[in-house]
Write an enzyme that holds these catalytic residues in place. Structure first.
Site, mmCIF file in Angstrom:
data_model
loop_
_atom_site.group_PDB
_atom_site.id
_atom_site.type_symbol
_atom_site.label_atom_id
_atom_site.label_comp_id
_atom_site.label_asym_id
_atom_site.label_seq_id
_atom_site.Cartn_x
_atom_site.Cartn_y
_atom_site.Cartn_z
ATOM 1 N N ARG A 1 20.417 -28.282 25.341
ATOM 2 C CA ARG A 1 19.031 -27.815 25.378
ATOM 3 C C ARG A 1 18.754 -26.819 24.250
ATOM 4 N NH1 ARG A 1 17.613 -30.372 30.211
ATOM 5 N NH2 ARG A 1 15.759 -29.484 31.117
ATOM 6 N N LYS B 1 13.687 -40.207 28.936
ATOM 7 C CA LYS B 1 15.151 -40.274 28.810
ATOM 8 C C LYS B 1 15.800 -40.856 30.071
ATOM 9 C CE LYS B 1 15.964 -35.875 28.214
ATOM 10 N NZ LYS B 1 14.651 -35.297 28.505
ATOM 11 N N ARG C 1 8.276 -25.441 31.179
ATOM 12 C CA ARG C 1 9.372 -26.309 30.715
ATOM 13 C C ARG C 1 9.074 -26.887 29.334
ATOM 14 N NH1 ARG C 1 9.301 -30.360 35.288
ATOM 15 N NH2 ARG C 1 11.013 -31.417 34.258
ATOM 16 N N ARG D 1 4.944 -38.020 38.153
ATOM 17 C CA ARG D 1 6.253 -38.667 38.302
ATOM 18 C C ARG D 1 6.699 -38.630 39.765
ATOM 19 N NH1 ARG D 1 11.153 -36.749 34.529
ATOM 20 N NH2 ARG D 1 10.830 -34.731 35.529
ATOM 21 N N ARG E 1 9.596 -34.113 42.269
ATOM 22 C CA ARG E 1 10.472 -32.982 41.964
ATOM 23 C C ARG E 1 9.707 -31.673 42.093
ATOM 24 N NH1 ARG E 1 13.932 -34.046 36.550
ATOM 25 N NH2 ARG E 1 13.348 -31.872 36.274
HETATM 26 P P1 AMP Z 1 15.931 -31.764 33.820
HETATM 27 O O1 AMP Z 1 16.261 -32.555 35.034
HETATM 28 O O2 AMP Z 1 16.782 -32.131 32.626
HETATM 29 O O3 AMP Z 1 14.451 -31.757 33.509
HETATM 30 O O4 AMP Z 1 16.327 -30.245 34.152
HETATM 31 C C1 AMP Z 1 15.722 -29.533 35.211
HETATM 32 C C2 AMP Z 1 16.041 -28.050 35.092
HETATM 33 O O5 AMP Z 1 17.453 -27.845 35.169
HETATM 34 C C3 AMP Z 1 15.632 -27.391 33.779
HETATM 35 O O6 AMP Z 1 14.267 -26.998 33.786
HETATM 36 C C4 AMP Z 1 16.587 -26.203 33.733
HETATM 37 O O7 AMP Z 1 16.172 -25.183 34.612
HETATM 38 C C5 AMP Z 1 17.861 -26.789 34.305
HETATM 39 N N1 AMP Z 1 18.721 -27.380 33.237
HETATM 40 C C6 AMP Z 1 19.052 -28.701 33.095
HETATM 41 N N2 AMP Z 1 19.854 -28.869 32.038
HETATM 42 C C7 AMP Z 1 20.042 -27.640 31.491
HETATM 43 C C8 AMP Z 1 20.754 -27.155 30.361
HETATM 44 N N3 AMP Z 1 21.423 -27.992 29.558
HETATM 45 N N4 AMP Z 1 20.721 -25.821 30.111
HETATM 46 C C9 AMP Z 1 20.055 -24.976 30.904
HETATM 47 N N5 AMP Z 1 19.335 -25.356 31.976
HETATM 48 C C10 AMP Z 1 19.323 -26.687 32.272
#
Ligand code: AMP
Length: 212
Positions: free
Chosen positions: A89, A16, A170, A126, A159
């Site tokens: 999510r 994405k 995750r 990554r 990360r």
């Molecule tokens: P991402 O960068 O989208 O992979 O998000 C990294 C982390 O941020 C996730 O594993 C969650 O802990 C938190 N996070 C990001 N977006 C959300 C969301 N919409 N709802 C809840 N937690 C989120």
């Protein structure tokens, strides 16, 4: 004609972020990632950042209200076509996005479909540029120097949550919550599906077709 707001749905590592960057540079969208917004809060040392740090490091979800408020205070749909990345999510977030962010503005959801078993290796390999945000993968899109960006020369970083243990959590969290989200958009005829296992160029061509 104004562009529809785009909602990118897909597991961590499904591509994405990479595709969002192309939609920004080639089609004039603005990218809004709740993960990025949360990481910014952590980096700044804010109260919110301190509160969510532990959850993010272990791969769980931050509570819906916190993320929704953060999203709302960082976007303005009056003037901008966004790519929503990482939100919603779960089903409640999908409903909240409609009722308190989109409020009837035209939008389309796109699901990056991919076998989740392919993703753990993608995620732990990554690397992201600390300067320009370019995303690399040590297996499929390796930088020329393992720790420097080909584009701007800045350091690459991994990360904190891209380690084997957290990735497992995750992906599990994603799998558990995504079906009702997809059903929501499908029922309203707002869902497009893309084969995210294809190459980046192919995925981008498909995306352009769907969003046209
Ligand atoms: P991402 O960068 O989208 O992979 O998000 C990294 C982390 O941020 C996730 O594993 C969650 O802990 C938190 N996070 C990001 N977006 C959300 C969301 N919409 N709802 C809840 N937690 C989120």
């Amino acid at each position: 004609m104004t562009k529809p707001q785009l909602i990118l749905l897909g597991a961590p590592g499904s591509g994405k972020g990479t595709q969002a960057a192309r939609l920004v540079s080639e089609l004039g969208y603005q990218h809004i990632s709740t993960g990025d917004l949360l990481r910014k809060e952590i980096k700044s040392g804010s109260e919110l950042g301190q509160r969510v740090q532990g959850i993010m490091n272990t791969g769980g979800l931050v509570d819906d209200d916190t993320v929704l408020e953060l999203l709302k205070s960082n976007c303005d749909l009056e003037s901008t076509a966004y790519i929503f990345d990482g939100f919603p999510r779960n089903f409640d977030q999908a409903k909240a996005l409609d009722s308190s962010v989109l409020k009837g503005v035209e939008s389309r959801a796109i699901y990056f479909e991919i076998d989740l078993n392919m993703l753990a290796a993608r995620l732990v390999n990554r690397r992201t540029c600390t300067g320009c945000g370019e995303i690399y993968n040590l297996l499929s899109k390796a930088p020329q120097l393992s720790d420097k960006c080909d584009k701007c020369g800045a350091d690459l970083m991994q990360r904190k949550d891209d380690n084997e243990e957290t990735v497992k959590t995750r992906l599990g969290v994603f799998k558990e919550a995504i079906e009702p989200v997809l059903a929501h958009y499908k029922a309203e005829d707002r869902l497009g599906v893309i084969d995210a296992s294809a190459g980046a160029d192919e995925v981008f061509d498909k995306l352009k077709e769907i969003t046209r």
